[in-house]
Design an enzyme around this catalytic site. Structure first.
Site, PDB file in Angstrom:
ATOM      1  N   LYS A   1       8.813  -0.100   2.788  1.00 15.21           N
ATOM      2  CA  LYS A   1       7.404  -0.319   3.100  1.00 15.21           C
ATOM      3  C   LYS A   1       7.295  -1.263   4.294  1.00 15.21           C
ATOM      4  O   LYS A   1       8.248  -1.886   4.686  1.00 15.21           O
ATOM      5  CB  LYS A   1       6.666  -0.919   1.899  1.00 15.21           C
ATOM      6  CG  LYS A   1       6.358   0.121   0.819  1.00 15.21           C
ATOM      7  CD  LYS A   1       5.501  -0.443  -0.298  1.00 15.21           C
ATOM      8  CE  LYS A   1       4.242  -1.095   0.139  1.00 15.21           C
ATOM      9  NZ  LYS A   1       3.354  -0.249   0.945  1.00 15.21           N
ATOM     10  N   GLY A   2       6.080  -1.313   4.855  1.00 16.72           N
ATOM     11  CA  GLY A   2       5.833  -2.256   5.935  1.00 16.72           C
ATOM     12  C   GLY A   2       5.658  -1.619   7.295  1.00 16.72           C
ATOM     13  O   GLY A   2       5.512  -2.324   8.291  1.00 16.72           O
TER      14      GLY A   2
ATOM     15  N   GLU B   1       1.737  -6.993   0.412  1.00 16.05           N
ATOM     16  CA  GLU B   1       1.950  -5.831  -0.474  1.00 16.05           C
ATOM     17  C   GLU B   1       2.981  -6.148  -1.554  1.00 16.05           C
ATOM     18  O   GLU B   1       2.809  -5.777  -2.718  1.00 16.05           O
ATOM     19  CB  GLU B   1       2.422  -4.630   0.349  1.00 16.05           C
ATOM     20  CG  GLU B   1       1.332  -4.040   1.226  1.00 16.05           C
ATOM     21  CD  GLU B   1       1.826  -2.953   2.155  1.00 16.05           C
ATOM     22  OE1 GLU B   1       1.000  -2.132   2.583  1.00 16.05           O
ATOM     23  OE2 GLU B   1       3.031  -2.912   2.471  1.00 16.05           O
TER      24      GLU B   1
HETATM   25  C1  5RP Z   1       1.939  -0.793   5.198  1.00 15.74           C
HETATM   26  C2  5RP Z   1       2.744   0.066   4.316  1.00 15.74           C
HETATM   27  C3  5RP Z   1       2.260   1.441   4.089  1.00 15.74           C
HETATM   28  O1  5RP Z   1       2.107   1.646   2.715  1.00 15.74           O
HETATM   29  C4  5RP Z   1       3.273   2.405   4.616  1.00 15.74           C
HETATM   30  O2  5RP Z   1       3.488   2.099   5.985  1.00 15.74           O
HETATM   31  C5  5RP Z   1       2.794   3.841   4.475  1.00 15.74           C
HETATM   32  O3  5RP Z   1       1.696   4.040   5.304  1.00 15.74           O
HETATM   33  P1  5RP Z   1       0.971   5.446   5.392  1.00 15.74           P
HETATM   34  O4  5RP Z   1       0.316   5.686   4.080  1.00 15.74           O
HETATM   35  O5  5RP Z   1       0.008   5.275   6.528  1.00 15.74           O
HETATM   36  O6  5RP Z   1       2.028   6.470   5.717  1.00 15.74           O
HETATM   37  O7  5RP Z   1       3.764  -0.305   3.786  1.00 15.74           O
HETATM   38  O8  5RP Z   1       2.557  -2.036   5.392  1.00 15.74           O
END
Ligand code: 5RP
Length: 240
Positions: free
Chosen positions: A102-103, A111
């Site tokens: 994540k991130g 988160e």
């Molecule tokens: C943000 C996150 C998001 O959950 C991860 O990047 C997924 O994003 P998306 O749903 O736009 O694909 O960790 O820090």
């Protein structure tokens, strides 16, 4: 109305809609960040209005806070809420053990704090997020700004002793300079290709003094809802 959406967006919306079924009246909910979580917050607001649900949301970023507030979702800080019933959030990758990267959206620290301060974390994702081995998506790691170049050297040295396919350490940029997280920190993205042992890498990275937190979530998610472009979704529960 939104049927001309790209397939990935329809999958994200389907996952968010299915995850809404986990929400019960009176819950304190962690609200994730990113394009998939955004669908969830939209649909949650609709359900609150339609059913008069009493929900308290705890956002994981300024972006989610602004979205949820604009939609009229009652919000609280994590400190005020104390402990949460459920967190719904997206992910950049997940594997068969429901380890996550994540991130990608830069909100990994809030988160992770929110996801671990609740009874249950459920991830919502389109099928592209499912991988056999984590690591194709660059691993975000949040660093304090002080001494960041030394911290990056320590990270690069540590990676020599880990089962990874690449060792690229890149300072994330944004807005004409280094990207700054909601907590005022830098983020580096690690181009690893493959993460052979996610739990060990997470532990070792977190032992470096300048590292605040990593985007590796191991043993945190209890389920992943995978949404398909045709509107169907399936729930994968973590085996304990
Ligand atoms: C943000 C996150 C998001 O959950 C991860 O990047 C997924 O994003 P998306 O749903 O736009 O694909 O960790 O820090």
């Amino acid at each position: 109305m939104t049927d001309d959406l790209p397939a990935a967006e329809r999958g994200k919306r389907a996952a968010a809609a299915r995850a809404l079924e986990f929400v019960e009246d009176g819950m304190k909910l962690g609200l994730g960040t990113g394009s998939t979580a955004r669908w969830f917050v939209d649909l949650l607001a609709e359900r609150i209005k339609a059913e008069g649900l009493r929900i308290t949301g705890v956002p994981t970023s300024g972006r989610t806070r602004a979205q949820a507030a604009a939609l009229g979702i009652p919000l609280a800080t994590l400190d005020a809420a104390g402990w949460l019933d459920l967190t719904i959030d997206g992910a950049d990758e997940f594997d068969a053990d429901l380890n996550l990267v994540k991130g990608g959206g830069g909100a990994l620290l809030q988160e992770k704090i929110v996801a671990t301060a609740c009874d249950r974390m459920v991830v919502i994702a389109d099928p592209s997020k499912q991988v056999a081995t984590l690591g194709a998506f660059p691993l975000p790691v949040e660093l304090v700004r002080f001494g960041a170049s030394a911290t990056m050297r320590l990270i690069a040295a540590l990676l020599e002793h880990h089962d990874v396919a690449g060792r690229d350490v890149t300072l994330r940029r944004g807005g004409g300079g280094p990207y700054i997280s909601d907590e005022g920190n830098y983020i580096v993205d690690l181009g690893l290709g493959r993460i052979g042992d996610p739990a060990r890498l997470n532990t070792d990275l977190n032992a470096i003094p300048g590292v605040v937190e990593t985007g590796l979530f191991t043993g945190i998610a209890s389920a992943v809802v995978v949404g398909n472009p045709d509107g169907t979704a399936r729930v994968i529960e973590r085996e304990l």
